[in-house]
Design an enzyme around this catalytic site. Structure first.
Site, short mmCIF file in Angstrom:
data_model
loop_
_atom_site.label_atom_id
_atom_site.label_comp_id
_atom_site.label_asym_id
_atom_site.label_seq_id
_atom_site.Cartn_x
_atom_site.Cartn_y
_atom_site.Cartn_z
CB ALA A 64 -59.42 -4.81 -3.89
N GLY A 109 -63.93 -7.52 -3.24
CA GLY A 109 -64.59 -6.29 -3.64
C GLY A 109 -65.67 -6.50 -4.68
CD GLU A 112 -66.07 -6.03 0.32
OE1 GLU A 112 -65.93 -5.88 1.53
OE2 GLU A 112 -65.16 -5.79 -0.51
CD GLU A 132 -62.35 -9.71 1.37
OE1 GLU A 132 -62.90 -8.94 0.55
OE2 GLU A 132 -62.90 -10.77 1.77
#
Length: 259
Positions: A64, A109, A112, A132
């Site tokens: 992200a 992300g 993911e 993270e």
């Protein structure tokens, strides 16, 4: 769409995250374009398989956009997490199979996003991770849930708790990816697989995807009922009649009509 390229080759749609200078990081603008692309593919019933990849050779999606995230409030973070999860869930539940062509970094992300796809094929230079907790947060786009469903829970916890990245060969060993190929062979390999899927009865493939995904969320007896429902539903299609007639008559070259 400024940040996503959508193209189609036969019955295969290809979604490319096109933010190469930022290693294809998922800003809100990228997520919005990705949502539009996914909606377009989902509405196209002539797409029998989809591929998601990143522009360039260094990164699938590096994560992200941290600069965008760092000053969010609790409420804004909840909205952001819910939005990313909404899009990734849309990918997971698309009518057609989705293959992630992981061409480099798949971190946060990006990992993911890859996990929301049905199948993952990685280049030899691919790197996976959920970093993270090293930034003071947890995965927020489904990482804590999908990773523990794809690999043993202890391995998922180790990856998330340590925030350490793993290379493609390790990702293959733990079952996170289906295959690892040289970088120059990634897209040819993925497109060969996608076209192989697209040659089969698309309704049957869609029903099989639904049966697998829904069955994994319940007990075995309920899952068998789900399978029987999807299996029997195929017998209302023209493709079932055509496919079985071809088998009985020993017709090798088939072309299903998605009806």
């Amino acid at each position: 769409m400024e940040n996503v390229i959508l193209e189609k080759q036969g019955h295969v749609s290809i979604i490319t995250i096109n933010r190469e200078k930022a290693l294809n990081a998922l800003s809100t603008a990228v997520l919005k374009d990705l949502e539009e692309a996914v909606n377009t593919v989902e509405a196209d019933k002539d797409t029998y398989c989809a591929v998601i990849t990143g522009a360039g050779s260094k990164s699938f999606v590096a994560g992200a956009d941290i600069a965008e995230m760092k000053d969010k409030t609790v409420e804004e973070a909840a909205e952001y997490g819910a939005y990313g999860n909404k899009i990734f869930r849309m990918i997971e539940t698309m009518h057609c199979p989705v293959i992630a062509a992981v061409n480099g970094f798949a971190l946060g992300g990006g990992c993911e996003l890859a996990m929301s796809c049905d199948i993952r094929v990685a280049s030899e230079n691919a790197v996976f991770g959920q970093p993270e907790v090293g930034l003071g947060i947890t995965p927020g786009f489904g990482g804590t849930q999908r990773l523990a469903r794809l690999v043993p829970a202890g391995i998922a916890k180790e990856m998330i708790f340590t925030a350490r990245n793993i290379k493609a060969d390790k990702a293959l060993a733990i079952g996170l990816v289906n295959n690892v190929v040289p970088a120059e062979e990634l897209m040819p390999t993925v497109l060969k697989m996608a076209n192989g899927i697209a040659k089969n009865a698309p309704i049957a493939v869609a029903y099989a995807k639904k049966a697998i995904n829904n069955g994994l969320q319940t007990d075995i007896d309920s899952a068998i009922e789900i399978e029987v429902k999807e299996f029997s539903s195929c017998f209302a299609t023209e493709d079932q009649t055509y496919g079985m007639e071809c088998f009985v008559n020993k017709v090798k070259e088939k072309e299903f009509n998605n009806k």
